[in-house]
Motif scaffolding. Sequence first.
Motif, mmCIF file in Angstrom:
data_model
loop_
_atom_site.group_PDB
_atom_site.id
_atom_site.type_symbol
_atom_site.label_atom_id
_atom_site.label_comp_id
_atom_site.label_asym_id
_atom_site.label_seq_id
_atom_site.Cartn_x
_atom_site.Cartn_y
_atom_site.Cartn_z
ATOM 1 N N PRO A 50 3.939 12.705 14.579
ATOM 2 C CA PRO A 50 4.478 11.429 13.308
ATOM 3 C C PRO A 50 3.514 11.675 12.032
ATOM 4 N N MET A 51 4.686 10.798 11.775
ATOM 5 C CA MET A 51 3.494 10.764 10.087
ATOM 6 C C MET A 51 3.425 9.197 9.747
ATOM 7 N N SER A 52 1.971 9.203 8.802
ATOM 8 C CA SER A 52 1.192 8.053 8.331
ATOM 9 C C SER A 52 2.720 7.309 7.543
ATOM 10 N N ALA A 53 2.721 6.024 6.946
ATOM 11 C CA ALA A 53 3.317 5.049 6.772
ATOM 12 C C ALA A 53 2.585 5.656 5.073
ATOM 13 N N GLU A 54 1.653 5.829 4.965
ATOM 14 C CA GLU A 54 1.326 6.895 3.354
ATOM 15 C C GLU A 54 2.142 7.718 3.012
ATOM 16 N N LYS A 55 1.503 9.355 4.012
ATOM 17 C CA LYS A 55 2.478 9.880 3.899
ATOM 18 C C LYS A 55 4.055 10.016 4.560
#
Length: 605
Positions: A50-55
């Motif tokens: 899962p990707m972080s919000a920033e990425k």
Amino acid sequence: MLIHVPLNQIDDNPFQRRRDYGDVESLAADIRARGLLQVPRGRMLYDGRPMSAEKLTKTIQVVNGWPGGESFRVQLAFGHRRLRACRHLDATVAGIAAAHYSSMPVYIESMSDDQMLDAVWSENQHRSDINAIEQAELLAEKLARARAEGGSQRTVADAWGIDRSTVANKIRLLDLPAEAQQALRERVLSERQAIALLPVVELESKLNGTAVSWGGPDTPWVPQPPADYIARVTANPTDETSDRIRDYTRRATERAGNPVGRDFAKFEAGEGPDIVQSACKGCPRRVDQTCLFPACYEARRGRYHTAVEAWAAAETGLPFSSEASHFSLSLDERRSAQADWESGNHDQLVAGISTGYSRWRPYTDDTFITPAALLEDWKAGVVIGRRTPTVAGVVIGRRTPTVAAGAAATAAEPADSRPAEVELKGWKALVDRGNRERTKRVQAAFFDALEPVATDETAMRVLLTLLDGSWMSRANDERRTPSEHEFAGQLLERAWKSARTWYNGSSNRDVMRGLLATAGLSPDIADPSDPALRLADIGRATLVDYEVRRDWVDEEFQHQRLRLVRDALAEFDAWPAVVSGNDELEQIAVRLRAAVAREESHIQW
């Protein structure tokens, strides 16, 4: 962020347990006519993570939409049915419009596994097409995650807005056998029935191979094995309501185990080869107030009765006695012992433990105490007697016998006229088994006699409605007609409960023969067909009963004992050829004759 994602790069929520998505084609037609009115939500993964919000924000902003490439995928939080409808359109719509359905709009946000799990529950909890097993799987996953963080069922209940009992009951459905779970998935088995089956599964598990005499097709009044019953309910759920399942559980538990009373359960028995654990609380072989492990139960009960004797002496401050002559059943003696106890004149008094009808009990007003009641409250079994029964200084309870001319004042008894304790215990077990087998023979005879009557459906409905209206009401609600076999079995089961058939020892034979004779059936059905087995059955039961009553001193009991042993000896004398050469029968006959001589020498004629 809203982006269009190719259908072939969208995956289901990894926590989704739903298998039935309803009428996807109708939803697809609605989407084609009116568009996608509610956009699904999901998260983006890069190389499976899962990707972080920033990425996530940077990636989408750079390409202004879907980044492409096989490394990126989307997992839906919810919207699984809409995904399937779009895939249906992609596969079926031709021409220029087909390109419109090769992707689907999705709101993308950064979400943890816990949030994805919460989303699945939120999406499904109000849907009728998610079954109870799928709900249970979601709750089990949530509970496992909660416990990893120090949480509990209460944590799950609060997070998802449901009762804690709902969490517990739903998760327990996963303890059902695979066949029952599948029936629940397919909605052939209702959730109420499944919950009612759980105690049956627990019973089967806790029996753990313990031998139990279960019923079968020929004994419908006796519960069948739990595994067989579960298979039967799973295969034909419409035949059994949740109430009937609960009734089976009660009867099967009683059949399989022994009652555990309050004081017995608290008793610390210590260690031993057959003892599972010192106290009953929390024992893995216990179901509610029933013990399912006979070896441990008998070992604990022996130690319990020994402890109760010491408790009785300590509680009353009196010496303990197990001598039957110290506890006369005469009314005068009971009153005398009670008066001395209450006045504090305890010099000649002794304490004992007794079930059955009372001598005098200082701690209860009940006149009859069952063995089960002694396990519940040991004080109820305490009786008070005296070493030398007297009333106003006069010895009572024994009459001076008038002896026939030429006879000794007290007949000498053969040294082997009384069975050893271990032999008597073995006889008791054989008598109990013989009584059970006799009861089965009599029940089978009644059942056979009822079957022709059971062909009259109206008559059976009338009888069973009067005896147990709820059973017939359930059959009516289920829109089914019971078979002749069911009619006969149910009628016998209810009639048997009202009959006076609970007698043990030698009385069991008299009661069963009386029932058969009254019903117009042959009384001999009650006895084994082999004369040797029949005589052994009668002799053992008579001597067991005689040993229980042997030292009761009232004249009425002396006459009862004499009739008891005379009647049994008459049976033996009627079959001299069968008795001769049979060591066991000859030994029983010797003891019966000695008992007759003893009673005749003690009775005043």
